[in-house]
Scaffold this motif. Structure first.
Motif, PDB file in Angstrom:
ATOM      1  N   THR A   3       0.704  -1.017   0.014  1.00  0.00           N
ATOM      2  CA  THR A   3      -0.095  -0.070   0.109  1.00  0.00           C
ATOM      3  C   THR A   3       0.699   1.314   0.058  1.00  0.00           C
ATOM      4  O   THR A   3       0.486   2.031  -0.660  1.00  0.00           O
ATOM      5  CB  THR A   3      -1.119   0.137   1.284  1.00  0.00           C
ATOM      6  N   ASP A   4       1.927   1.008   0.651  1.00  0.00           N
ATOM      7  CA  ASP A   4       2.903   2.296   0.862  1.00  0.00           C
ATOM      8  C   ASP A   4       3.291   2.618  -0.496  1.00  0.00           C
ATOM      9  O   ASP A   4       3.637   4.071  -1.054  1.00  0.00           O
ATOM     10  CB  ASP A   4       3.928   2.114   1.477  1.00  0.00           C
ATOM     11  N   GLY A   5       3.739   1.715  -1.312  1.00  0.00           N
ATOM     12  CA  GLY A   5       4.197   2.148  -2.471  1.00  0.00           C
ATOM     13  C   GLY A   5       3.095   2.561  -3.701  1.00  0.00           C
ATOM     14  O   GLY A   5       3.488   3.469  -4.459  1.00  0.00           O
ATOM     15  N   ALA A   6       2.016   1.799  -3.439  1.00  0.00           N
ATOM     16  CA  ALA A   6       1.001   2.474  -4.287  1.00  0.00           C
ATOM     17  C   ALA A   6       0.459   3.857  -3.979  1.00  0.00           C
ATOM     18  O   ALA A   6       0.406   4.719  -4.849  1.00  0.00           O
ATOM     19  CB  ALA A   6      -0.150   1.503  -3.981  1.00  0.00           C
ATOM     20  N   ARG A   7       0.606   4.084  -2.754  1.00  0.00           N
ATOM     21  CA  ARG A   7       0.115   5.410  -2.215  1.00  0.00           C
ATOM     22  C   ARG A   7       0.932   6.460  -2.851  1.00  0.00           C
ATOM     23  O   ARG A   7       0.746   7.380  -3.335  1.00  0.00           O
ATOM     24  CB  ARG A   7       0.099   5.352  -0.774  1.00  0.00           C
ATOM     25  N   ALA A   8       2.299   6.192  -2.721  1.00  0.00           N
ATOM     26  CA  ALA A   8       3.558   7.208  -3.327  1.00  0.00           C
ATOM     27  C   ALA A   8       3.204   7.107  -4.738  1.00  0.00           C
ATOM     28  O   ALA A   8       3.197   8.463  -5.241  1.00  0.00           O
ATOM     29  CB  ALA A   8       4.720   6.598  -3.033  1.00  0.00           C
ATOM     30  N   LEU A   9       3.025   6.239  -5.676  1.00  0.00           N
ATOM     31  CA  LEU A   9       2.718   6.558  -6.945  1.00  0.00           C
ATOM     32  C   LEU A   9       1.477   7.267  -7.530  1.00  0.00           C
ATOM     33  O   LEU A   9       1.376   8.089  -8.074  1.00  0.00           O
ATOM     34  CB  LEU A   9       2.450   5.093  -7.627  1.00  0.00           C
ATOM     35  N   LEU A  10       0.397   6.987  -6.490  1.00  0.00           N
ATOM     36  CA  LEU A  10      -0.884   7.498  -6.831  1.00  0.00           C
ATOM     37  C   LEU A  10      -0.771   9.043  -6.246  1.00  0.00           C
ATOM     38  O   LEU A  10      -1.395   9.911  -6.925  1.00  0.00           O
ATOM     39  CB  LEU A  10      -1.972   6.770  -5.606  1.00  0.00           C
ATOM     40  N   GLU A  11      -0.031   9.364  -5.339  1.00  0.00           N
ATOM     41  CA  GLU A  11       0.113  10.813  -4.938  1.00  0.00           C
ATOM     42  C   GLU A  11       0.867  11.768  -5.917  1.00  0.00           C
ATOM     43  O   GLU A  11       1.168  12.742  -5.751  1.00  0.00           O
ATOM     44  CB  GLU A  11       0.559  10.970  -3.627  1.00  0.00           C
ATOM     45  N   ARG A  12       1.675  10.995  -6.827  1.00  0.00           N
ATOM     46  CA  ARG A  12       2.233  11.654  -7.851  1.00  0.00           C
ATOM     47  C   ARG A  12       1.959  11.590  -9.447  1.00  0.00           C
ATOM     48  O   ARG A  12       2.502  12.320 -10.139  1.00  0.00           O
ATOM     49  CB  ARG A  12       4.009  11.513  -7.766  1.00  0.00           C
ATOM     50  N   ALA A  13       0.814  10.850  -9.646  1.00  0.00           N
ATOM     51  CA  ALA A  13       0.534  10.541 -10.928  1.00  0.00           C
ATOM     52  C   ALA A  13      -0.567  11.562 -11.279  1.00  0.00           C
ATOM     53  O   ALA A  13      -1.008  12.246 -10.313  1.00  0.00           O
ATOM     54  CB  ALA A  13      -0.150   9.159 -10.983  1.00  0.00           C
ATOM     55  N   ALA A  14      -0.970  11.714 -12.513  1.00  0.00           N
ATOM     56  CA  ALA A  14      -1.848  12.573 -12.845  1.00  0.00           C
ATOM     57  C   ALA A  14      -3.244  12.120 -13.570  1.00  0.00           C
ATOM     58  O   ALA A  14      -4.296  12.710 -13.064  1.00  0.00           O
ATOM     59  CB  ALA A  14      -1.350  13.581 -14.096  1.00  0.00           C
ATOM     60  N   THR A  15      -2.995  10.739 -14.081  1.00  0.00           N
ATOM     61  CA  THR A  15      -4.254  10.245 -14.611  1.00  0.00           C
ATOM     62  C   THR A  15      -4.000   8.586 -13.744  1.00  0.00           C
ATOM     63  O   THR A  15      -3.074   7.965 -13.859  1.00  0.00           O
ATOM     64  CB  THR A  15      -3.999   9.899 -16.095  1.00  0.00           C
ATOM     65  N   LEU A  16      -5.386   8.116 -13.940  1.00  0.00           N
ATOM     66  CA  LEU A  16      -5.257   6.703 -13.517  1.00  0.00           C
ATOM     67  C   LEU A  16      -6.227   5.725 -14.225  1.00  0.00           C
ATOM     68  O   LEU A  16      -7.427   6.384 -14.597  1.00  0.00           O
ATOM     69  CB  LEU A  16      -5.810   6.447 -11.971  1.00  0.00           C
ATOM     70  N   THR A  17      -5.640   4.847 -15.011  1.00  0.00           N
ATOM     71  CA  THR A  17      -6.762   3.950 -15.549  1.00  0.00           C
ATOM     72  C   THR A  17      -6.880   2.609 -15.041  1.00  0.00           C
ATOM     73  O   THR A  17      -5.764   1.990 -14.320  1.00  0.00           O
ATOM     74  CB  THR A  17      -6.293   3.488 -17.251  1.00  0.00           C
ATOM     75  N   LEU A  18      -7.819   2.140 -14.983  1.00  0.00           N
ATOM     76  CA  LEU A  18      -8.258   0.699 -14.253  1.00  0.00           C
ATOM     77  C   LEU A  18      -9.058  -0.074 -15.116  1.00  0.00           C
ATOM     78  O   LEU A  18     -10.066   0.223 -15.567  1.00  0.00           O
ATOM     79  CB  LEU A  18      -8.966   1.040 -12.978  1.00  0.00           C
ATOM     80  N   GLN A  19      -8.535  -1.342 -15.119  1.00  0.00           N
ATOM     81  CA  GLN A  19      -9.129  -2.553 -15.721  1.00  0.00           C
ATOM     82  C   GLN A  19      -9.525  -3.467 -14.931  1.00  0.00           C
ATOM     83  O   GLN A  19      -8.441  -3.991 -14.333  1.00  0.00           O
ATOM     84  CB  GLN A  19      -8.486  -2.879 -16.864  1.00  0.00           C
ATOM     85  N   THR A  20     -10.615  -4.000 -14.722  1.00  0.00           N
ATOM     86  CA  THR A  20     -10.889  -5.087 -13.864  1.00  0.00           C
ATOM     87  C   THR A  20     -10.471  -6.494 -14.443  1.00  0.00           C
ATOM     88  O   THR A  20     -10.422  -7.544 -13.672  1.00  0.00           O
ATOM     89  CB  THR A  20     -12.498  -5.275 -13.662  1.00  0.00           C
ATOM     90  N   GLY A  21     -10.670  -6.497 -15.849  1.00  0.00           N
ATOM     91  CA  GLY A  21     -10.320  -7.977 -16.365  1.00  0.00           C
ATOM     92  C   GLY A  21     -11.588  -8.648 -16.539  1.00  0.00           C
ATOM     93  O   GLY A  21     -12.835  -7.961 -16.161  1.00  0.00           O
ATOM     94  N   ASN A  22     -11.813  -9.738 -16.708  1.00  0.00           N
ATOM     95  CA  ASN A  22     -12.971 -10.669 -16.748  1.00  0.00           C
ATOM     96  C   ASN A  22     -13.794 -10.921 -15.333  1.00  0.00           C
ATOM     97  O   ASN A  22     -12.839 -11.644 -14.615  1.00  0.00           O
ATOM     98  CB  ASN A  22     -12.813 -11.782 -17.488  1.00  0.00           C
ATOM     99  N   LEU A  23     -14.417 -10.311 -14.954  1.00  0.00           N
ATOM    100  CA  LEU A  23     -15.039 -10.691 -13.655  1.00  0.00           C
ATOM    101  C   LEU A  23     -15.579 -11.901 -13.268  1.00  0.00           C
ATOM    102  O   LEU A  23     -15.512 -12.526 -12.245  1.00  0.00           O
ATOM    103  CB  LEU A  23     -16.489  -9.717 -13.403  1.00  0.00           C
TER     104      LEU A  23
END
Length: 271
Positions: A3-23
């Motif tokens: 989570t720490d690594g993800a948080r650091a990335l998130l707090e410095r990115a400008a855009t987020l794209t998310l794909q769930t894949g096949n549910l």
């Protein structure tokens, strides 16, 4: 936990794209009772973010990415080209906090995720209008033009609308170069199809379909909550969803859903 690594990335990115894949590949979602469409979306976004963040390394000096791509690798499933003719790939697009220019991004991303050259049908949900104003042809036109461009460039075969009454559907039909092939009606708002809409659709060969999506499938608060709970970031309020696309892949001969998922994009408004 990453989570720490993800948080650091998130707090410095400008855009987020998310794909769930096949549910359908997600065991955890299969066990749940069918939720409302809104709950399903929020649940899928949160689970994808949680899964993605758990795989992020702890290295806080890792490369800063302008665009973060959150996916669950094991759920991503491209279509086998040999099976393509037997399948119908449909999508419904919900514009949340952007304009008509995001339609192409959404369609390109869906084609890329599924490994196809074109989508068989795309239905657009009514774009959000400001309080006190109602949806009009003038407001719909830029969105429809963008869809028409994608039909002309062979990215989409057929395009459709959602929640248009007979008056607005007729106005769009008369104005449009590429005519709407379908119109979805929410049965929560009317238990019986309005007779004037049914007559018009029959006359011009427009398929009337039903749906149970709420007016706002993904709101800002719901997305920020999912972000907050999965990544534990204090800056979730900086992120706003731009659009959400729900796709399904159906085996034509049997009417069976082979694949279903969501793709979305959000942007950060750093203050």
């Amino acid at each position: 936990m990453g989570t720490d690594g993800a948080r650091a990335l998130l707090e410095r990115a400008a855009t987020l794209t998310l794909q769930t894949g096949n549910l359908l590949n997600w065991g955890c979602l299969r066990k749940k009772c069918p939720a409302t469409p809104g709950e399903e979306v929020r649940d899928c976004i949160q689970k994808t973010l949680t899964e993605w963040s758990s795989k992020i390394g702890q290295d806080l000096n890792q490369e800063i990415l302008e665009v973060l791509e959150c996916t669950v690798a094991q759920a991503i499933e491209k279509i086998n080209p040999e099976e393509r003719d037997e399948l119908k790939v449909s999508a419904k697009l919900f514009i949340v906090g952007s304009n008509s220019s995001s339609i192409r991004d959404a369609v390109d991303m869906a084609c890329s995720a599924l490994g196809v050259a074109q989508l068989d049908s795309v239905i657009i949900a009514p774009p959000p209008v400001e309080d006190g104003t109602s949806l009009s042809l003038e407001y719909l036109q830029p969105y429809w033009r963008e869809l028409e461009n994608l039909v002309q460039s062979k990215k989409i075969v057929a395009i459709g609308t959602s929640d248009l009454d007979k008056t607005l559907l007729e106005q769009l039909y008369l104005w449009a170069k590429v005519k709407p092939s379908s119109n979805q009606v929410n049965l929560a708002s009317c238990c019986v199809m309005p007779p004037d809409l049914t007559a018009f659709a029959k006359q011009f060969d427009i398929q009337l379909l039903t749906h149970n999506d709420p007016k706002e499938l993904l709101c800002e608060a719901s997305f920020q909550e999912a972000l907050q709970e999965s990544i534990q970031t204090t800056k979730a309020h900086e992120w706003n969803p731009l659009w959400l696309l729900r796709y399904s892949v159906i085996v034509k001969s049997r009417g069976i859903i082979k694949s279903k998922g969501y793709i979305m994009q959000a942007k950060r408004n750093a203050t």
